[in-house]
Design a protein around this motif. Structure first.
Motif, PDB file in Angstrom:
ATOM      1  N   ILE A   1      51.938   5.158  24.461  1.00 35.69           N
ATOM      2  CA  ILE A   1      51.786   4.042  23.238  1.00 35.69           C
ATOM      3  C   ILE A   1      50.481   4.291  22.532  1.00 35.69           C
ATOM      4  O   ILE A   1      49.730   4.704  23.173  1.00 35.69           O
ATOM      5  CB  ILE A   1      52.077   2.934  23.708  1.00 35.69           C
ATOM      6  CG1 ILE A   1      51.085   2.465  24.913  1.00 35.69           C
ATOM      7  CG2 ILE A   1      53.627   2.633  24.259  1.00 35.69           C
ATOM      8  CD1 ILE A   1      50.671   0.996  24.849  1.00 35.69           C
ATOM      9  N   ARG A   2      50.302   3.435  21.424  1.00 33.11           N
ATOM     10  CA  ARG A   2      49.193   3.622  20.668  1.00 33.11           C
ATOM     11  C   ARG A   2      48.289   2.364  21.250  1.00 33.11           C
ATOM     12  O   ARG A   2      48.636   1.224  20.543  1.00 33.11           O
ATOM     13  CB  ARG A   2      49.374   3.510  19.048  1.00 33.11           C
ATOM     14  CG  ARG A   2      50.545   4.554  18.623  1.00 33.11           C
ATOM     15  CD  ARG A   2      49.993   5.775  18.570  1.00 33.11           C
ATOM     16  NE  ARG A   2      50.289   6.509  17.325  1.00 33.11           N
ATOM     17  CZ  ARG A   2      50.414   7.993  17.479  1.00 33.11           C
ATOM     18  NH1 ARG A   2      50.245   8.735  18.569  1.00 33.11           N
ATOM     19  NH2 ARG A   2      50.780   8.700  16.448  1.00 33.11           N
ATOM     20  N   SER A   3      47.299   2.363  21.740  1.00 32.81           N
ATOM     21  CA  SER A   3      46.532   1.246  22.358  1.00 32.81           C
ATOM     22  C   SER A   3      46.112   0.613  21.257  1.00 32.81           C
ATOM     23  O   SER A   3      45.785  -0.558  21.389  1.00 32.81           O
ATOM     24  CB  SER A   3      45.947   1.516  23.338  1.00 32.81           C
ATOM     25  OG  SER A   3      44.741   2.380  23.274  1.00 32.81           O
ATOM     26  N   CYS A   4      45.674   1.226  20.095  1.00 31.18           N
ATOM     27  CA  CYS A   4      45.077   0.600  18.816  1.00 31.18           C
ATOM     28  C   CYS A   4      45.648  -0.418  18.135  1.00 31.18           C
ATOM     29  O   CYS A   4      45.327  -1.279  17.359  1.00 31.18           O
ATOM     30  CB  CYS A   4      44.675   1.564  17.890  1.00 31.18           C
ATOM     31  SG  CYS A   4      45.847   2.432  16.858  1.00 31.18           S
ATOM     32  N   VAL A   5      47.088  -0.498  18.373  1.00 32.25           N
ATOM     33  CA  VAL A   5      47.970  -1.396  17.519  1.00 32.25           C
ATOM     34  C   VAL A   5      48.826  -2.160  18.740  1.00 32.25           C
ATOM     35  O   VAL A   5      49.858  -2.650  18.284  1.00 32.25           O
ATOM     36  CB  VAL A   5      48.773  -0.719  16.605  1.00 32.25           C
ATOM     37  CG1 VAL A   5      48.021  -0.274  15.372  1.00 32.25           C
ATOM     38  CG2 VAL A   5      49.578   0.442  17.112  1.00 32.25           C
TER      39      VAL A   5
ATOM     40  N   LYS B   1      40.286   6.995  22.799  1.00 31.06           N
ATOM     41  CA  LYS B   1      39.487   7.053  21.780  1.00 31.06           C
ATOM     42  C   LYS B   1      40.152   6.326  20.545  1.00 31.06           C
ATOM     43  O   LYS B   1      41.367   6.030  20.143  1.00 31.06           O
ATOM     44  CB  LYS B   1      39.230   8.607  21.222  1.00 31.06           C
ATOM     45  CG  LYS B   1      38.702   9.355  22.216  1.00 31.06           C
ATOM     46  CD  LYS B   1      37.390   9.295  22.588  1.00 31.06           C
ATOM     47  CE  LYS B   1      36.747   9.948  23.702  1.00 31.06           C
ATOM     48  NZ  LYS B   1      37.065   9.802  25.122  1.00 31.06           N
ATOM     49  N   PHE B   2      39.038   5.841  19.772  1.00 32.32           N
ATOM     50  CA  PHE B   2      39.569   5.153  18.283  1.00 32.32           C
ATOM     51  C   PHE B   2      39.498   6.148  17.392  1.00 32.32           C
ATOM     52  O   PHE B   2      38.194   6.710  17.163  1.00 32.32           O
ATOM     53  CB  PHE B   2      38.312   4.086  18.176  1.00 32.32           C
ATOM     54  CG  PHE B   2      38.621   3.225  16.821  1.00 32.32           C
ATOM     55  CD1 PHE B   2      39.655   2.053  16.924  1.00 32.32           C
ATOM     56  CD2 PHE B   2      38.235   3.934  15.675  1.00 32.32           C
ATOM     57  CE1 PHE B   2      39.674   1.579  15.598  1.00 32.32           C
ATOM     58  CE2 PHE B   2      38.683   3.021  14.475  1.00 32.32           C
ATOM     59  CZ  PHE B   2      39.391   2.146  14.357  1.00 32.32           C
ATOM     60  N   GLY B   3      40.516   6.295  16.835  1.00 30.67           N
ATOM     61  CA  GLY B   3      40.485   7.434  15.468  1.00 30.67           C
ATOM     62  C   GLY B   3      40.816   6.766  14.427  1.00 30.67           C
ATOM     63  O   GLY B   3      39.884   6.702  13.578  1.00 30.67           O
ATOM     64  N   CYS B   4      42.196   6.327  14.089  1.00 27.63           N
ATOM     65  CA  CYS B   4      42.265   5.640  12.995  1.00 27.63           C
ATOM     66  C   CYS B   4      42.292   4.240  13.162  1.00 27.63           C
ATOM     67  O   CYS B   4      42.237   3.393  12.077  1.00 27.63           O
ATOM     68  CB  CYS B   4      43.641   6.209  12.398  1.00 27.63           C
ATOM     69  SG  CYS B   4      44.941   5.919  13.382  1.00 27.63           S
ATOM     70  N   GLY B   5      42.797   3.746  14.169  1.00 30.87           N
ATOM     71  CA  GLY B   5      42.987   2.115  14.422  1.00 30.87           C
ATOM     72  C   GLY B   5      44.408   1.758  13.738  1.00 30.87           C
ATOM     73  O   GLY B   5      44.438   0.456  13.627  1.00 30.87           O
ATOM     74  N   LEU B   6      45.069   2.739  13.078  1.00 26.11           N
ATOM     75  CA  LEU B   6      46.161   2.280  12.314  1.00 26.11           C
ATOM     76  C   LEU B   6      47.731   3.071  12.824  1.00 26.11           C
ATOM     77  O   LEU B   6      48.562   3.312  12.120  1.00 26.11           O
ATOM     78  CB  LEU B   6      46.121   2.892  10.971  1.00 26.11           C
ATOM     79  CG  LEU B   6      44.884   2.014  10.224  1.00 26.11           C
ATOM     80  CD1 LEU B   6      44.706   2.901   8.823  1.00 26.11           C
ATOM     81  CD2 LEU B   6      45.112   0.921   9.857  1.00 26.11           C
ATOM     82  N   SER B   7      47.441   3.500  14.063  1.00 20.92           N
ATOM     83  CA  SER B   7      48.669   4.015  14.503  1.00 20.92           C
ATOM     84  C   SER B   7      49.195   5.526  14.039  1.00 20.92           C
ATOM     85  O   SER B   7      50.294   5.783  13.834  1.00 20.92           O
ATOM     86  CB  SER B   7      49.964   3.098  14.640  1.00 20.92           C
ATOM     87  OG  SER B   7      50.977   3.598  15.411  1.00 20.92           O
ATOM     88  N   GLN B   8      48.149   5.852  13.529  1.00 17.07           N
ATOM     89  CA  GLN B   8      48.386   7.220  12.915  1.00 17.07           C
ATOM     90  C   GLN B   8      48.128   8.669  13.510  1.00 17.07           C
ATOM     91  O   GLN B   8      48.368   9.360  13.089  1.00 17.07           O
ATOM     92  CB  GLN B   8      47.879   7.294  11.301  1.00 17.07           C
ATOM     93  CG  GLN B   8      48.409   6.219  10.565  1.00 17.07           C
ATOM     94  CD  GLN B   8      47.680   6.095   9.055  1.00 17.07           C
ATOM     95  OE1 GLN B   8      46.706   6.718   8.935  1.00 17.07           O
ATOM     96  NE2 GLN B   8      48.341   5.174   8.314  1.00 17.07           N
ATOM     97  N   CYS B   9      46.976   8.346  14.390  1.00 17.28           N
ATOM     98  CA  CYS B   9      46.470   9.786  14.848  1.00 17.28           C
ATOM     99  C   CYS B   9      46.810  10.017  16.466  1.00 17.28           C
ATOM    100  O   CYS B   9      46.734  11.179  17.017  1.00 17.28           O
ATOM    101  CB  CYS B   9      44.894   9.764  14.661  1.00 17.28           C
ATOM    102  SG  CYS B   9      43.978   8.619  15.925  1.00 17.28           S
ATOM    103  N   GLY B  10      46.893   9.119  17.177  1.00 16.06           N
ATOM    104  CA  GLY B  10      47.334   9.502  18.529  1.00 16.06           C
ATOM    105  C   GLY B  10      46.019   9.093  19.488  1.00 16.06           C
ATOM    106  O   GLY B  10      46.430   9.541  20.715  1.00 16.06           O
ATOM    107  N   ALA B  11      44.869   9.215  18.822  1.00 22.38           N
ATOM    108  CA  ALA B  11      43.600   9.525  19.871  1.00 22.38           C
ATOM    109  C   ALA B  11      43.658   8.464  21.075  1.00 22.38           C
ATOM    110  O   ALA B  11      43.055   8.715  21.987  1.00 22.38           O
ATOM    111  CB  ALA B  11      42.504   9.572  19.022  1.00 22.38           C
ATOM    112  N   CYS B  12      44.186   7.384  20.676  1.00 20.45           N
ATOM    113  CA  CYS B  12      44.034   5.958  21.655  1.00 20.45           C
ATOM    114  C   CYS B  12      45.100   6.115  22.560  1.00 20.45           C
ATOM    115  O   CYS B  12      45.323   4.826  23.190  1.00 20.45           O
ATOM    116  CB  CYS B  12      44.074   4.819  20.673  1.00 20.45           C
ATOM    117  SG  CYS B  12      45.762   4.629  19.908  1.00 20.45           S
ATOM    118  N   ASN B  13      46.128   7.088  22.536  1.00 19.28           N
ATOM    119  CA  ASN B  13      47.202   7.058  23.396  1.00 19.28           C
ATOM    120  C   ASN B  13      46.794   6.754  24.921  1.00 19.28           C
ATOM    121  O   ASN B  13      45.950   7.197  25.570  1.00 19.28           O
ATOM    122  CB  ASN B  13      48.004   8.286  23.371  1.00 19.28           C
ATOM    123  CG  ASN B  13      49.047   8.135  22.241  1.00 19.28           C
ATOM    124  OD1 ASN B  13      48.912   7.471  21.401  1.00 19.28           O
ATOM    125  ND2 ASN B  13      49.954   9.272  22.271  1.00 19.28           N
TER     126      ASN B  13
END
Ligand code: FES
Ligand code: FES
Length: 154
Positions: free
Chosen positions: A57-61, A37-49
């Motif tokens: 890993i954080r796939s958003c960054v 999921k896209f949560g913050c897009g800033l490596s801060q929330c983990g929704a994109c793991n």
């Protein structure tokens, strides 16, 4: 634009994209894998793991180019509605969610933990999930679910 070869959930996939595109966008938009999921897009929330090379890993960054030919596992790679992964079953059994938005990240972080440490202590589970945010406050049940999935008494 470049042609990038990926290995996602055990399958070879190829995408044409800007190599700097976040892996999250490629997974969701090109490969239609909407577990992350896209949560913050800033490596801060983990929704994109997602899991890459055995680590959450954080796939958003993460630029898609850095995933070239490295094994990536998304939530879809764990189980299906017909055959749940033990973590997915444990999260359901413990009703370990409210809105569910954080749960992809919680499950993927827990998967990386249990693969490395099949019988973690409560402290080890908390440490592994510390960087995954849950705004609904489902933490206690999430902790129980991970413990249950590890086969330990909850
Ligand atoms: S969306 Fe990636 S860490 Fe929040
Ligand atoms: S269940 Fe809603 S953010 Fe965690």
């Amino acid at each position: 634009m470049a042609r990038i070869s990926l290995k996602v959930n055990g399958k070879a996939r190829t995408v044409e994209t800007d190599p700097e595109t976040p892996l999250l966008y490629v997974l969701r938009n090109d490969l239609k894998l909407n577990g992350p999921k896209f949560g913050c897009g800033l490596s801060q929330c983990g929704a994109c793991n997602v899991i890459m090379d055995g680590k959450a890993i954080r796939s958003c960054v993460t630029a898609v180019k850095s995933a070239t030919n490295r094994p990536v596992t998304t939530l879809e790679g764990l189980g299906s509605t017909k055959k749940l992964h033990p973590l997915q079953k444990a999260f359901i059994d413990e009703q370990a969610l409210q809105c569910g938005y954080c749960i992809n990240g919680m499950v993927m972080s827990a998967k990386a933990l249990l693969d490395a440490n099949p019988k973690p202590t409560d402290g080890q589970i908390k440490a592994a999930l510390a960087d995954n945010l849950c705004r609904c406050g489902a933490h206690t049940r999430i902790l129980r679910a991970v413990k249950r999935a590890s086969g330990q008494k909850v």
